[in-house]
Write a protein that holds these residues in place. Structure first.
Motif, PDB file in Angstrom:
ATOM      1  N   THR A  70       0.835  -1.199   0.000  1.00 35.99           N
ATOM      2  CA  THR A  70       0.000   0.000   0.000  1.00 35.99           C
ATOM      3  C   THR A  70       0.876   1.258   0.000  1.00 35.99           C
ATOM      4  O   THR A  70       0.410   2.341   0.358  1.00 35.99           O
ATOM      5  CB  THR A  70      -0.946   0.012   1.212  1.00 35.99           C
ATOM      6  N   ALA A  71       2.131   1.115  -0.417  1.00 39.17           N
ATOM      7  CA  ALA A  71       3.012   2.275  -0.525  1.00 39.17           C
ATOM      8  C   ALA A  71       2.542   3.211  -1.637  1.00 39.17           C
ATOM      9  O   ALA A  71       2.762   4.415  -1.569  1.00 39.17           O
ATOM     10  CB  ALA A  71       4.449   1.834  -0.781  1.00 39.17           C
ATOM     11  N   LEU A  72       1.925   2.661  -2.651  1.00 42.38           N
ATOM     12  CA  LEU A  72       1.313   3.438  -3.737  1.00 42.38           C
ATOM     13  C   LEU A  72      -0.157   3.063  -3.814  1.00 42.38           C
ATOM     14  O   LEU A  72      -0.493   1.882  -3.814  1.00 42.38           O
ATOM     15  CB  LEU A  72       1.974   3.116  -5.079  1.00 42.38           C
ATOM     16  N   LEU A 113      19.271   1.983   3.105  1.00 42.33           N
ATOM     17  CA  LEU A 113      19.273   2.657   1.810  1.00 42.33           C
ATOM     18  C   LEU A 113      18.197   3.750   1.738  1.00 42.33           C
ATOM     19  O   LEU A 113      18.425   4.816   1.164  1.00 42.33           O
ATOM     20  CB  LEU A 113      19.085   1.641   0.685  1.00 42.33           C
ATOM     21  N   GLY A 114      17.042   3.493   2.324  1.00 36.15           N
ATOM     22  CA  GLY A 114      15.979   4.497   2.340  1.00 36.15           C
ATOM     23  C   GLY A 114      16.440   5.768   3.029  1.00 36.15           C
ATOM     24  O   GLY A 114      16.181   6.876   2.551  1.00 36.15           O
ATOM     25  N   ARG A 115      17.145   5.625   4.129  1.00 42.15           N
ATOM     26  CA  ARG A 115      17.666   6.796   4.851  1.00 42.15           C
ATOM     27  C   ARG A 115      18.679   7.548   3.991  1.00 42.15           C
ATOM     28  O   ARG A 115      18.638   8.778   3.910  1.00 42.15           O
ATOM     29  CB  ARG A 115      18.290   6.382   6.176  1.00 42.15           C
ATOM     30  N   ASN A 155       2.214   1.989   7.570  1.00 40.32           N
ATOM     31  CA  ASN A 155       3.605   1.760   7.191  1.00 40.32           C
ATOM     32  C   ASN A 155       4.540   2.295   8.280  1.00 40.32           C
ATOM     33  O   ASN A 155       5.118   3.372   8.166  1.00 40.32           O
ATOM     34  CB  ASN A 155       3.900   2.416   5.836  1.00 40.32           C
ATOM     35  N   ALA A 156       4.679   1.522   9.352  1.00 34.88           N
ATOM     36  CA  ALA A 156       5.470   1.949  10.508  1.00 34.88           C
ATOM     37  C   ALA A 156       6.931   2.196  10.139  1.00 34.88           C
ATOM     38  O   ALA A 156       7.567   3.096  10.698  1.00 34.88           O
ATOM     39  CB  ALA A 156       5.374   0.908  11.622  1.00 34.88           C
ATOM     40  N   GLY A 157       7.475   1.429   9.211  1.00 35.03           N
ATOM     41  CA  GLY A 157       8.874   1.614   8.812  1.00 35.03           C
ATOM     42  C   GLY A 157       9.115   2.972   8.193  1.00 35.03           C
ATOM     43  O   GLY A 157      10.065   3.684   8.554  1.00 35.03           O
ATOM     44  N   GLU A 213      10.290  10.229  10.903  1.00 31.75           N
ATOM     45  CA  GLU A 213      10.439  10.852  12.218  1.00 31.75           C
ATOM     46  C   GLU A 213      11.913  10.967  12.612  1.00 31.75           C
ATOM     47  O   GLU A 213      12.327  11.998  13.164  1.00 31.75           O
ATOM     48  CB  GLU A 213       9.650  10.058  13.265  1.00 31.75           C
ATOM     49  N   ARG A 214      12.718   9.954  12.332  1.00 34.20           N
ATOM     50  CA  ARG A 214      14.157  10.009  12.645  1.00 34.20           C
ATOM     51  C   ARG A 214      14.863  11.108  11.847  1.00 34.20           C
ATOM     52  O   ARG A 214      15.903  11.610  12.272  1.00 34.20           O
ATOM     53  CB  ARG A 214      14.817   8.652  12.387  1.00 34.20           C
TER      54      ARG A 214
END
Length: 173
Positions: free
Chosen positions: A27-29, A98-100, A126-128, A134-135
């Motif tokens: 459900t990211a998109l 990698l996302g960071r 999507n908690a990740g 937030e970080r």
């Protein structure tokens, strides 16, 4: 791993594969149908026309592992200092930071281009992604409940924003 500026010629296929995986498995998109290479032509044309960056991360063999970009938040002139960003990582490379790395690069690019507010629209489950934002200093700006419907259920979309110190001298018009 190295960060690169993605081009349509070199990266459209890989970006398409990453997006289509997100469409059909997550459900990211909030799309239902996989996109086509023809869709990528328009996507890249919009990025070029508006000077929006597409930053990619390649492995040592030149394979695209993920990308980040941003685009128009809302199509009204007074929103010119606000963008909506996205970051996608190929399934086999998730959870390794990698996302960071991509988010930090797109934030740096936004600062360099005098963006004032970055907005991420994230599936509220999507908690990740929420944790990553937030970080990186993003704050929850609101949730639209039941904004989407996919996989037989209602989806809430959470908006996260980060206010940047740029531009130094914003102007109207």
């Amino acid at each position: 791993m190295r960060l690169i500026a993605c081009t349509e010629e070199a990266h459209a296929g890989a970006i398409l594969a990453i997006l289509n995986d997100a469409i059909v498995t997550s459900t990211a998109l909030y799309d239902y149908k996989p996109r086509t290479l023809e869709n990528m032509v328009g996507w890249f044309a919009t990025k070029r026309a508006n000077g929006f960056p597409v930053i990619g991360a390649e492995d040592e063999n030149g394979k695209l592992m993920g990308f980040a970009s941003y685009g128009t938040f809302r199509a009204f002139p007074a929103y010119k200092y606000t963008v909506e960003h996205s970051v996608y990582v190929e399934a086999g490379h998730r959870g390794a930071g990698l996302g960071r790395t991509l988010m930090e690069a797109i934030i740096d690019e936004a600062i360099a281009r005098d963006v004032h507010v970055m907005v991420g629209a994230i599936d509220a489950a999507n908690a990740g992604s929420i944790g990553l934002h937030e970080r990186l200093g993003f704050e929850h700006a609101g949730t639209v409940r039941q904004a989407g419907f996919k996989f037989g259920r209602w989806l809430d979309v959470a908006f996260y924003q980060r206010i940047l110190a740029t531009p130094l001298n914003p102007v109207d018009g």
